[in-house]
Design an enzyme around this catalytic site. Sequence first.
Site, PDB file in Angstrom:
ATOM      1  N   GLY A 244     -22.454  29.281 -71.198  1.00  0.00           N
ATOM      2  CA  GLY A 244     -21.534  29.991 -71.695  1.00  0.00           C
ATOM      3  C   GLY A 244     -20.094  29.126 -71.824  1.00  0.00           C
ATOM      4  N   PRO A 246     -16.543  27.773 -70.499  1.00  0.00           N
ATOM      5  CA  PRO A 246     -15.819  27.485 -69.323  1.00  0.00           C
ATOM      6  C   PRO A 246     -15.116  28.893 -68.765  1.00  0.00           C
ATOM      7  CG  PRO A 246     -15.328  25.792 -70.777  1.00  0.00           C
ATOM      8  CD  PRO A 246     -15.928  26.708 -71.616  1.00  0.00           C
ATOM      9  N   LYS A 250     -20.410  31.421 -64.385  1.00  0.00           N
ATOM     10  CA  LYS A 250     -21.695  30.890 -64.655  1.00  0.00           C
ATOM     11  C   LYS A 250     -22.046  30.522 -62.980  1.00  0.00           C
ATOM     12  CE  LYS A 250     -21.190  27.780 -67.481  1.00  0.00           C
ATOM     13  NZ  LYS A 250     -19.809  28.468 -68.015  1.00  0.00           N
ATOM     14  N   HIS A 467      10.855  31.359 -91.393  1.00  0.00           N
ATOM     15  CA  HIS A 467       9.629  30.845 -91.041  1.00  0.00           C
ATOM     16  C   HIS A 467       8.590  31.793 -90.262  1.00  0.00           C
ATOM     17  CE1 HIS A 467       6.421  27.775 -90.734  1.00  0.00           C
ATOM     18  NE2 HIS A 467       5.920  28.500 -89.635  1.00  0.00           N
ATOM     19  N   GLU A 468       9.143  32.156 -89.320  1.00  0.00           N
ATOM     20  CA  GLU A 468       8.287  33.458 -88.649  1.00  0.00           C
ATOM     21  C   GLU A 468       8.497  34.814 -89.120  1.00  0.00           C
ATOM     22  OE1 GLU A 468       6.654  32.599 -86.206  1.00  0.00           O
ATOM     23  OE2 GLU A 468       7.237  30.449 -85.815  1.00  0.00           O
ATOM     24  N   HIS A 471       5.385  34.839 -91.686  1.00  0.00           N
ATOM     25  CA  HIS A 471       4.298  35.343 -91.074  1.00  0.00           C
ATOM     26  C   HIS A 471       4.328  36.888 -90.816  1.00  0.00           C
ATOM     27  CE1 HIS A 471       2.751  31.293 -90.450  1.00  0.00           C
ATOM     28  NE2 HIS A 471       3.738  30.839 -89.652  1.00  0.00           N
ATOM     29  N   ASP A 542       0.240  25.096 -88.609  1.00  0.00           N
ATOM     30  CA  ASP A 542      -0.322  26.007 -89.778  1.00  0.00           C
ATOM     31  C   ASP A 542      -1.228  25.483 -90.559  1.00  0.00           C
ATOM     32  OD1 ASP A 542       1.234  28.341 -88.332  1.00  0.00           O
ATOM     33  OD2 ASP A 542       2.714  28.136 -89.693  1.00  0.00           O
TER      34      ASP A 542
END
Length: 676
Positions: A244, A246, A250, A467-468, A471, A542
């Site tokens: 699995g 990290p 485990k 720019h943001e 998105h 991006d």
Amino acid sequence: MENSNPNHQDNNKARKPGRPGGLGNTNPNQPFNVYWIYAILSMVLIGMFFFGQNKNIKRVDWSDFQEYVNDNRIESVVVYSNKDIAEAKVRPESASYVFGENAGRFGANPFIQVNIPSTQGTSEFLDTVKREKGYDIKVRFDTTSEIWSMLLTFAPFLLIIVFWIWMMRRMQGGPGGAGSGIFSVGKSKAQLFDKDAGPRVTFKDVAGLSEAKEEVQEIVEFLKHPGNYTSLGGKIPKGALLVGPPGTGKTLLAKAVAGEANVPFFSISGSDFVEMFVGVGASRVRDLFRQAKEKSPCIVFIDEIDAVGRARGKNVNFGSNDERENTLNQLLTEMDGFGSNSGVIILAATNRVDILDKALLRAGRFDRQIYVELPDLNDRKDIFKVHLRPIKIDESVDVDFLARQTPGFSGADIANVCNEAALIAARNKKKFVERDDFISAVDRIIGGLEKKNKIITQEEKKAIAIHEAGHATLSWFLEHANPLVKVTIVPRGKALGAAWYLPEERQITTKDQMLDEMCALLGGRAAEELFIGKISSGAMNDLERVTKQAYGMITYLGMSDKLPNLSYYDSSGQEYTFQKPFSESTAELIDAEVKRMIAEQYDRAKELLSRHAEGHGQLARILLEKEIIYAENLEQIFGKRPWASRSQEILQSNEEKPHSEKEVTDTLPLPPVPSE
């Protein structure tokens, strides 16, 4: 200047001598080192041997001794009764007469030694001379045992012999050596957790991992009641491999197996087998399994087994002896040497099962592979409950909300969130950890520390806002894009701006979903070109993610019209080291398909932004003014999201403004700006 730290004075008062760098030892729990006593005694004996006899002695006859006494040339006499000898100190003014030309060699303490006829006769002679001539001669009789004298004489040699024996036993890992000498490098370094020592870890301490716990439950039942299986002729698997990502627990699960079964637990890392000495790894494997057989029934846990279990022959070392391969061969031999019901079970953990040797994974060694995956929503709730036990929280903390806010987080990540939230609350002088502290902790872990004082010009700030906002706009109108949670233009970590989304937890992803995600990622670069007229370096992250996703869709998932149903993915982990699995013409076709796919999504992003340019502009202005916007701001501008999803319903069900989860951010650092 007044000290702003109220605890400064108390801390100074509490400071005691004997800290590191001093000679004192103020730690009551630290035992006194007895080797200091050995060192001091050694120095004293050596000093007595080399510097105690600072006198030069000349042997003379009894007649000469009588002459020196009668002539008053003797200052003092020591008579050794057990040896029938006497030592006399010569007066300094008579040294030249007694020693002649060698008087200077005998120094300031000239002595002579004589064999006496008897102690009584010598005593009578000296008394007679002192009484008749009135000489001042000091006489002393030494009755020290000869054995003690011999012991003092040979003490340094005995000390050297004892010291040599002690060093050899320590080097061989004898009493006091703790197996740390050069002759004990072949001893196993496994740490033993005995069933009677200290608190045990059980399945109650392991939150989530419900499927994995069911898998290992059979191992626990065999160790508790082996007769139920052996009576029917059944055989328990010799080993189980925990696989699995990290931080999924485990190692904790392996300890819980030992705790539930109430048996000894040997824990060792794969790297502990490998040393610079040839043959050490194989020797440690043999020693580990020897100890395990003595403690059976027991569990041997090898963490990060890929350090020693890597596939053989992949890294040819030009014919030289490979110590790691020898260690692996010995491990394979020892696992084959166990009887089916010997009571020793091997557990191992790795997150790189694809590079393990095939012989290690075959039936009869590691018979089972137990997948310990990232926790789902219900498992994250249980994990949060475990880590919130020692933390003082108030009623505003909702475990269900925190679990929904952390998709993709491992158990270690959730523990880090809880600890970071407690640190944030303590930094703000709060008595309880509140909901906002957990939200800030999630943002801190995902995006990094806020840098509100970073120097950014107004023009750059405007470009980041556009720019943001690109998105955010595309994520609102694309059907399969993840619902937006928050967008900010405050620099955080290496990012100049960041957008958080709440992704849906799904097991498979369709081509349409991937294309929508690519289009949303390209929204920032498309907004720059449309509304600024020039592009910048801010979209580097991006573009990197889009390019990798496009190549993965075409070469691994077969999602190309010109290369359908073809996958060049190598699950063995070799990744075609020496040559590509396709021809040069196919490589050119793959490149052309990647360019076409990205270009189509980029044009699609520009078309959507052009259609909603007015709303995009409003979002950019809000970002410039408030530096942060939430999903409700987009709803006020664009109306209800046309593509309602389960994640969106979750966000809308929360009364307060939620913060985030998954970050899609531009991680290219800001170029240097000269100070104004």
